[in-house]
Scaffold this active site. Sequence first.
Site, PDB file in Angstrom:
ATOM      1  N   ASP A 218      57.398  62.630 -78.631  1.00 36.87           N
ATOM      2  CA  ASP A 218      56.485  61.548 -78.863  1.00 36.87           C
ATOM      3  C   ASP A 218      54.946  61.793 -79.638  1.00 36.87           C
ATOM      4  O   ASP A 218      54.272  61.309 -80.091  1.00 36.87           O
ATOM      5  CB  ASP A 218      55.253  61.359 -77.429  1.00 36.87           C
ATOM      6  CG  ASP A 218      55.968  60.632 -76.748  1.00 36.87           C
ATOM      7  OD1 ASP A 218      55.713  60.193 -75.380  1.00 36.87           O
ATOM      8  OD2 ASP A 218      57.194  59.964 -76.696  1.00 36.87           O
TER       9      ASP A 218
ATOM     10  N   ARG B   5      48.649  50.118 -76.598  1.00 43.23           N
ATOM     11  CA  ARG B   5      49.752  49.812 -75.358  1.00 43.23           C
ATOM     12  C   ARG B   5      49.081  51.382 -75.454  1.00 43.23           C
ATOM     13  O   ARG B   5      49.164  51.711 -74.226  1.00 43.23           O
ATOM     14  CB  ARG B   5      51.604  50.060 -76.159  1.00 43.23           C
ATOM     15  CG  ARG B   5      51.962  49.059 -76.510  1.00 43.23           C
ATOM     16  CD  ARG B   5      53.455  48.819 -75.981  1.00 43.23           C
ATOM     17  NE  ARG B   5      53.718  49.180 -74.595  1.00 43.23           N
ATOM     18  CZ  ARG B   5      55.187  49.632 -74.024  1.00 43.23           C
ATOM     19  NH1 ARG B   5      56.013  48.773 -75.740  1.00 43.23           N
ATOM     20  NH2 ARG B   5      55.002  49.683 -73.086  1.00 43.23           N
TER      21      ARG B   5
ATOM     22  N   LYS C 228      48.202  58.209 -70.706  1.00 45.49           N
ATOM     23  CA  LYS C 228      48.490  56.731 -69.899  1.00 45.49           C
ATOM     24  C   LYS C 228      49.536  57.322 -69.884  1.00 45.49           C
ATOM     25  O   LYS C 228      50.301  56.772 -68.674  1.00 45.49           O
ATOM     26  CB  LYS C 228      49.295  56.086 -71.615  1.00 45.49           C
ATOM     27  CG  LYS C 228      50.151  55.387 -71.084  1.00 45.49           C
ATOM     28  CD  LYS C 228      50.648  54.291 -72.539  1.00 45.49           C
ATOM     29  CE  LYS C 228      51.998  55.453 -73.021  1.00 45.49           C
ATOM     30  NZ  LYS C 228      53.088  55.188 -73.081  1.00 45.49           N
ATOM     31  N   ASN C 229      50.773  58.580 -70.210  1.00 50.92           N
ATOM     32  CA  ASN C 229      51.380  58.320 -69.545  1.00 50.92           C
ATOM     33  C   ASN C 229      51.490  59.682 -68.356  1.00 50.92           C
ATOM     34  O   ASN C 229      52.324  59.966 -67.319  1.00 50.92           O
ATOM     35  CB  ASN C 229      52.460  59.554 -70.567  1.00 50.92           C
ATOM     36  CG  ASN C 229      53.016  57.990 -71.306  1.00 50.92           C
ATOM     37  OD1 ASN C 229      53.012  57.411 -70.939  1.00 50.92           O
ATOM     38  ND2 ASN C 229      53.316  58.890 -72.648  1.00 50.92           N
TER      39      ASN C 229
ATOM     40  N   CYS D 125      64.790  49.013 -75.672  1.00 46.97           N
ATOM     41  CA  CYS D 125      63.940  49.236 -76.355  1.00 46.97           C
ATOM     42  C   CYS D 125      63.908  49.992 -77.642  1.00 46.97           C
ATOM     43  O   CYS D 125      65.473  50.293 -78.046  1.00 46.97           O
ATOM     44  CB  CYS D 125      62.855  49.894 -75.798  1.00 46.97           C
ATOM     45  SG  CYS D 125      62.798  51.746 -75.859  1.00 46.97           S
TER      46      CYS D 125
ATOM     47  N   ARG E  70      67.563  53.842 -73.154  1.00 46.38           N
ATOM     48  CA  ARG E  70      66.814  54.142 -71.949  1.00 46.38           C
ATOM     49  C   ARG E  70      66.930  54.193 -70.951  1.00 46.38           C
ATOM     50  O   ARG E  70      67.138  52.858 -69.735  1.00 46.38           O
ATOM     51  CB  ARG E  70      65.233  53.468 -71.979  1.00 46.38           C
ATOM     52  CG  ARG E  70      64.731  53.686 -73.141  1.00 46.38           C
ATOM     53  CD  ARG E  70      63.951  54.744 -73.439  1.00 46.38           C
ATOM     54  NE  ARG E  70      63.481  55.461 -72.627  1.00 46.38           N
ATOM     55  CZ  ARG E  70      61.522  55.141 -73.519  1.00 46.38           C
ATOM     56  NH1 ARG E  70      61.131  54.158 -73.933  1.00 46.38           N
ATOM     57  NH2 ARG E  70      60.590  55.186 -72.271  1.00 46.38           N
TER      58      ARG E  70
END
Length: 432
Positions: free
Chosen positions: A319, A411, A22-23, A129, A134
């Site tokens: 992560d 997500r 995804k990233n 978030c 961030r």
Amino acid sequence: MDRLRIIGGQTLSGSVRISGAKNAALPLMAASLLTDQTLILRNVPKVSDIEAMAKLLAELGLDVSDHEANGGSCNIKGDPSICLALSGSGLEGVTASYELVRKMRASVLVMGPLLARLGYACVSMPGGCAIGPRPVDLHVAGLRQLGATILLKEGYIEASAPKGLRGAVIRLPVASVGATENLMMAASLAEGDTIISNAAREPEVADLAKCLVKMGARISGVGTQRLEISGVSSLGGADYTVVSDRIESGTYAIVAGITGGTLDLLGARLEHMQTVADSLARVGVELSNIPDGVRAARVSREICPVTIETEPYPGFPTDMQAQLMALVTLAKGVSTVRERIFENRFMHVNELARMGANISIKGNTAMVVGVSALNGAPVMATDLRASVSLLLAGLAAQGETVINRVYHLDRGYETIVEKLVACGAIVERLRE
Ligand code: EPZ
């Protein structure tokens, strides 16, 4: 809001197809703004963040479609990932609204490309978030160095460079992934040469650089802390396959570890997860190369305690912090987990404690005293990686765990329920 119901205690084994990262896919999609031709992206994970980025790009005027639906050749049969065809010819919008950006911080990645292509960008400040404030100050400072005029007003970043961007020497004080990506994309169409030092070295950053080169950009130092970009006047289309997801791979390696099983992670690349492999080896989970990926196997009778601290790549990834913590809640001894990238990435701790974990926090360090068993419980997901750590704990816990707010999980984990059930897990999605 959907929930997940897990009955723990199964030993999982079998194989899991690792999806595209995804990233990596998110900045790659933003790169389509840099050209008026078509960028084909393969192995794109079917997750909600990708849908959100596609929506944003379409709002800016891009044509974003399923390449297979357009008659293009695509994936292996039954592979859930998608091929996207992104055509930049219709680009006209320059604003990424708060409504879209607040839901997905990665929307800020359209700022560099818009500025480089159209000379103007208006992007909402992402806001904080669950895991921290961030900020985007490094993105803004770098674009200013590239010659952009930037005003911050009413929650928006208004960037303009009517005469185009000019190359610069940029030193990032923090090896920010997003800032490296935004500035690399902007510099690829700037006049002259740009150097980005202390650049992020994550494989997803390298993936973006490789795709930009295929589009005609001139970038050297890919994968290193020093990127050199010689601006070109325009970029073309390309056909690019997204790198496999090293965080998903690490997550499923911990599925094997926490359930005492063995999983073949098809498509995983051990060279992208060496620090995770080293840490898991100390815990008693062995990662080894197999012909089409990586095998993860629990090799020790006990889960062994470990000390880790998160760092920019190639250090232990932030992560993976929540997932590792779930694993060591069951270790024979005391583990220490230090979060050095984000300010508030321990939202999973209280929920793990509801399942019987024994964790205490002091500043950015969590001390995890291993317990002999976790008990299933109703728990709340708060962010993407915290939610998957609760799922990991639920797989090992005695009894039933129900995870609320599963949209966090959707997500970034493609078909996670199907992948786990195929390996013997008892997991179902409760649609609300
Ligand atoms: C990317 O976020 C990832 N997201 C994150 O993954 C990941 O955790 C993070 O990199 C670190 O690896 C995507 O790639 C879409 P950063 P990003 O800029 O780019 C500070 C997930 O779970 N900072 O490298 O936003 C920042 O506050 C997500 O998949 C500034 O101070 O992360 C943080 O402390 C979560 N100013 C540190 O740098 C800035 O202008 C690293 O952030 C930018 C960042």
